[in-house]
Structure formats: C-alpha cells, structure tokens
Design a protein around this motif. Sequence first.
Motif, PDB file in Angstrom:
ATOM      1  N   LYS A  38       0.816  -1.212   0.000  1.00  0.00           N
ATOM      2  CA  LYS A  38       0.000   0.000   0.000  1.00  0.00           C
ATOM      3  C   LYS A  38       0.848   1.260   0.000  1.00  0.00           C
ATOM      4  O   LYS A  38       0.504   2.253  -0.608  1.00  0.00           O
ATOM      5  N   LYS A  39       1.980   1.227   0.710  1.00  0.00           N
ATOM      6  CA  LYS A  39       2.930   2.342   0.716  1.00  0.00           C
ATOM      7  C   LYS A  39       4.212   1.829   0.064  1.00  0.00           C
ATOM      8  O   LYS A  39       5.088   1.289   0.750  1.00  0.00           O
ATOM      9  N   PRO A  40       4.319   1.960  -1.275  1.00  0.00           N
ATOM     10  CA  PRO A  40       5.469   1.380  -1.976  1.00  0.00           C
ATOM     11  C   PRO A  40       6.803   1.896  -1.449  1.00  0.00           C
ATOM     12  O   PRO A  40       6.989   3.086  -1.260  1.00  0.00           O
ATOM     13  N   ASP A  41       7.693   0.971  -1.190  1.00  0.00           N
ATOM     14  CA  ASP A  41       9.052   1.272  -0.776  1.00  0.00           C
ATOM     15  C   ASP A  41       9.937   1.060  -1.997  1.00  0.00           C
ATOM     16  O   ASP A  41      10.285  -0.076  -2.338  1.00  0.00           O
ATOM     17  N   ILE A  42      10.281   2.169  -2.676  1.00  0.00           N
ATOM     18  CA  ILE A  42      11.020   2.108  -3.935  1.00  0.00           C
ATOM     19  C   ILE A  42      12.322   1.324  -3.762  1.00  0.00           C
ATOM     20  O   ILE A  42      12.669   0.472  -4.580  1.00  0.00           O
ATOM     21  N   LEU A  73       5.198  -7.110 -11.008  1.00  0.00           N
ATOM     22  CA  LEU A  73       5.042  -6.316  -9.787  1.00  0.00           C
ATOM     23  C   LEU A  73       3.706  -6.706  -9.160  1.00  0.00           C
ATOM     24  O   LEU A  73       2.646  -6.450  -9.726  1.00  0.00           O
ATOM     25  N   CYS A  74       3.773  -7.325  -7.989  1.00  0.00           N
ATOM     26  CA  CYS A  74       2.597  -7.888  -7.335  1.00  0.00           C
ATOM     27  C   CYS A  74       2.024  -6.966  -6.266  1.00  0.00           C
ATOM     28  O   CYS A  74       2.757  -6.212  -5.646  1.00  0.00           O
ATOM     29  N   ASP A  75       0.714  -7.061  -6.078  1.00  0.00           N
ATOM     30  CA  ASP A  75       0.022  -6.423  -4.964  1.00  0.00           C
ATOM     31  C   ASP A  75       0.078  -4.898  -5.026  1.00  0.00           C
ATOM     32  O   ASP A  75       0.311  -4.236  -4.021  1.00  0.00           O
ATOM     33  N   LEU A  76      -0.151  -4.351  -6.192  1.00  0.00           N
ATOM     34  CA  LEU A  76      -0.140  -2.902  -6.385  1.00  0.00           C
ATOM     35  C   LEU A  76      -1.389  -2.289  -5.753  1.00  0.00           C
ATOM     36  O   LEU A  76      -2.486  -2.813  -5.918  1.00  0.00           O
ATOM     37  N   HIS A  77      -1.211  -1.170  -5.044  1.00  0.00           N
ATOM     38  CA  HIS A  77      -2.340  -0.510  -4.391  1.00  0.00           C
ATOM     39  C   HIS A  77      -2.558   0.924  -4.875  1.00  0.00           C
ATOM     40  O   HIS A  77      -3.559   1.537  -4.516  1.00  0.00           O
ATOM     41  N   GLY A  78      -1.646   1.461  -5.628  1.00  0.00           N
ATOM     42  CA  GLY A  78      -1.765   2.842  -6.097  1.00  0.00           C
ATOM     43  C   GLY A  78      -0.732   3.120  -7.163  1.00  0.00           C
ATOM     44  O   GLY A  78      -0.134   2.205  -7.734  1.00  0.00           O
ATOM     45  N   PHE A  89      10.131   1.074 -19.929  1.00  0.00           N
ATOM     46  CA  PHE A  89       8.853   0.582 -20.441  1.00  0.00           C
ATOM     47  C   PHE A  89       8.469   1.369 -21.680  1.00  0.00           C
ATOM     48  O   PHE A  89       9.042   2.417 -21.971  1.00  0.00           O
ATOM     49  N   GLY A  90       7.519   0.852 -22.422  1.00  0.00           N
ATOM     50  CA  GLY A  90       7.037   1.521 -23.636  1.00  0.00           C
ATOM     51  C   GLY A  90       8.141   1.648 -24.670  1.00  0.00           C
ATOM     52  O   GLY A  90       8.904   0.715 -24.909  1.00  0.00           O
ATOM     53  N   GLU A  91       8.241   2.817 -25.270  1.00  0.00           N
ATOM     54  CA  GLU A  91       9.237   3.079 -26.306  1.00  0.00           C
ATOM     55  C   GLU A  91      10.668   2.956 -25.790  1.00  0.00           C
ATOM     56  O   GLU A  91      11.596   2.738 -26.564  1.00  0.00           O
ATOM     57  N   ASP A  92      10.846   3.068 -24.475  1.00  0.00           N
ATOM     58  CA  ASP A  92      12.183   3.004 -23.876  1.00  0.00           C
ATOM     59  C   ASP A  92      12.808   1.614 -24.016  1.00  0.00           C
ATOM     60  O   ASP A  92      14.022   1.476 -24.090  1.00  0.00           O
ATOM     61  N   HIS A  93      11.967   0.558 -24.032  1.00  0.00           N
ATOM     62  CA  HIS A  93      12.464  -0.811 -24.214  1.00  0.00           C
ATOM     63  C   HIS A  93      11.279  -1.708 -24.567  1.00  0.00           C
ATOM     64  O   HIS A  93      10.547  -2.145 -23.695  1.00  0.00           O
ATOM     65  N   ASN A  94      11.129  -1.992 -25.850  1.00  0.00           N
ATOM     66  CA  ASN A  94       9.988  -2.792 -26.308  1.00  0.00           C
ATOM     67  C   ASN A  94      10.059  -4.251 -25.859  1.00  0.00           C
ATOM     68  O   ASN A  94       9.050  -4.942 -25.850  1.00  0.00           O
ATOM     69  N   GLY A  95      11.244  -4.747 -25.493  1.00  0.00           N
ATOM     70  CA  GLY A  95      11.395  -6.130 -25.046  1.00  0.00           C
ATOM     71  C   GLY A  95      11.105  -6.314 -23.570  1.00  0.00           C
ATOM     72  O   GLY A  95      11.064  -7.427 -23.074  1.00  0.00           O
ATOM     73  N   CYS A  96      10.883  -5.210 -22.847  1.00  0.00           N
ATOM     74  CA  CYS A  96      10.572  -5.276 -21.427  1.00  0.00           C
ATOM     75  C   CYS A  96       9.058  -5.305 -21.258  1.00  0.00           C
ATOM     76  O   CYS A  96       8.368  -4.341 -21.566  1.00  0.00           O
ATOM     77  N   LYS A  97       8.547  -6.420 -20.792  1.00  0.00           N
ATOM     78  CA  LYS A  97       7.114  -6.571 -20.550  1.00  0.00           C
ATOM     79  C   LYS A  97       6.878  -6.486 -19.056  1.00  0.00           C
ATOM     80  O   LYS A  97       7.649  -7.023 -18.252  1.00  0.00           O
ATOM     81  N   ILE A  98       5.822  -5.804 -18.681  1.00  0.00           N
ATOM     82  CA  ILE A  98       5.531  -5.579 -17.266  1.00  0.00           C
ATOM     83  C   ILE A  98       4.150  -6.135 -16.962  1.00  0.00           C
ATOM     84  O   ILE A  98       3.181  -5.820 -17.659  1.00  0.00           O
ATOM     85  N   LEU A  99       4.075  -6.953 -15.926  1.00  0.00           N
ATOM     86  CA  LEU A  99       2.809  -7.505 -15.465  1.00  0.00           C
ATOM     87  C   LEU A  99       2.550  -6.946 -14.077  1.00  0.00           C
ATOM     88  O   LEU A  99       3.368  -7.118 -13.169  1.00  0.00           O
ATOM     89  N   LEU A 100       1.447  -6.230 -13.929  1.00  0.00           N
ATOM     90  CA  LEU A 100       1.049  -5.670 -12.638  1.00  0.00           C
ATOM     91  C   LEU A 100      -0.101  -6.490 -12.101  1.00  0.00           C
ATOM     92  O   LEU A 100      -1.016  -6.835 -12.850  1.00  0.00           O
ATOM     93  N   THR A 101      -0.076  -6.803 -10.806  1.00  0.00           N
ATOM     94  CA  THR A 101      -1.215  -7.486 -10.204  1.00  0.00           C
ATOM     95  C   THR A 101      -1.746  -6.637  -9.057  1.00  0.00           C
ATOM     96  O   THR A 101      -0.994  -5.949  -8.374  1.00  0.00           O
ATOM     97  N   ALA A 107      -6.612   0.875  -8.885  1.00  0.00           N
ATOM     98  CA  ALA A 107      -5.154   1.081  -8.834  1.00  0.00           C
ATOM     99  C   ALA A 107      -4.548   0.858 -10.209  1.00  0.00           C
ATOM    100  O   ALA A 107      -3.619   1.559 -10.612  1.00  0.00           O
ATOM    101  N   LEU A 108      -5.068  -0.098 -10.939  1.00  0.00           N
ATOM    102  CA  LEU A 108      -4.533  -0.412 -12.259  1.00  0.00           C
ATOM    103  C   LEU A 108      -5.006   0.579 -13.322  1.00  0.00           C
ATOM    104  O   LEU A 108      -4.206   1.109 -14.083  1.00  0.00           O
ATOM    105  N   SER A 109      -6.314   0.838 -13.366  1.00  0.00           N
ATOM    106  CA  SER A 109      -6.844   1.675 -14.440  1.00  0.00           C
ATOM    107  C   SER A 109      -6.647   3.172 -14.209  1.00  0.00           C
ATOM    108  O   SER A 109      -6.252   3.888 -15.117  1.00  0.00           O
ATOM    109  N   LYS A 110      -6.868   3.640 -12.995  1.00  0.00           N
ATOM    110  CA  LYS A 110      -6.766   5.081 -12.727  1.00  0.00           C
ATOM    111  C   LYS A 110      -5.344   5.514 -12.363  1.00  0.00           C
ATOM    112  O   LYS A 110      -4.834   6.484 -12.893  1.00  0.00           O
TER     113      LYS A 110
END
Length: 123
Positions: A38-42, A73-78, A89-101, A107-110
């Motif tokens: 809930k409080k991501p620790d970078i 990246l698991c258990d995303l809250h915000g 991600f994106g144009e920065d590296h097309n071979g890097c795929k990111i899966l968020l749960t 949290a995912l859409s907004k």
Amino acid sequence: METLGGLDKIVKHSVKTSRRKAERDQLFQKIVTATVTKKPDISKIQTQIGIAIERALLLCAKIKELQTVLVVLCDLHGRLDLGEIGIPFGEDHNGCKILLTSTSSEALSKHMKVDKVIQLSET
C-alpha cells in the motif's frame, strides 16, 4: 504492459502458473518479481528486482541489455513510478514486458493508467 485484477489468491495462482509456463517455454531471458504494498518502498522494490538482475542503479541498463525480460510487480495498491525504480517501459524498451497485479482495478486503471485489465474471478 499487461495487468491482472481480482481476488488475491486467484491472481497469485495465475501469476505462478504464467511464470512457470514462461520459464518452461523460455519466453524471456529473465523473469523477476517484486511485491508492491500500500505504501510502496522504492528501495525495497529495486532490491527485490535488483537481486535477480543487479542493483538499482544498474537495473535499467541491465534490463535494456536483455532482448526480452518480464517484470512482475505484485500487490499494487496505487500509483508507482516505474522510471523512478529503474524499469524501462514503452518506447524506452519494447522487449521489457511488465505484469502488474492488484486486487484493486482502480489502482490499475486510474493510478497506473493501463489500457487493458484482465479481471480474474473464481469459477
């Protein structure tokens, strides 16, 4: 960037199954996973991913050296700043795929502004 949303145990099972299949089929040179709270620790996220590839300062460069990599990246809250962590991600590296749960589709859409959320449910 792909995302999964739904009940925690269903998302975790789906991630495990998908990860095993990706490893078995050798779809990525490296697969790394970190848990977001809930409080991501970078620093903690960088450490979790960095241990599998290398420390945070080299993380982005190392990911870019790989043709394909899946970052889970698991258990995303915000909102989470992927650039701050060092994940290209994106144009920065097309071979890097990111899966968020997350159990929160908000949290995912907004917060993460993902286009596609795969909602999982018990059957």
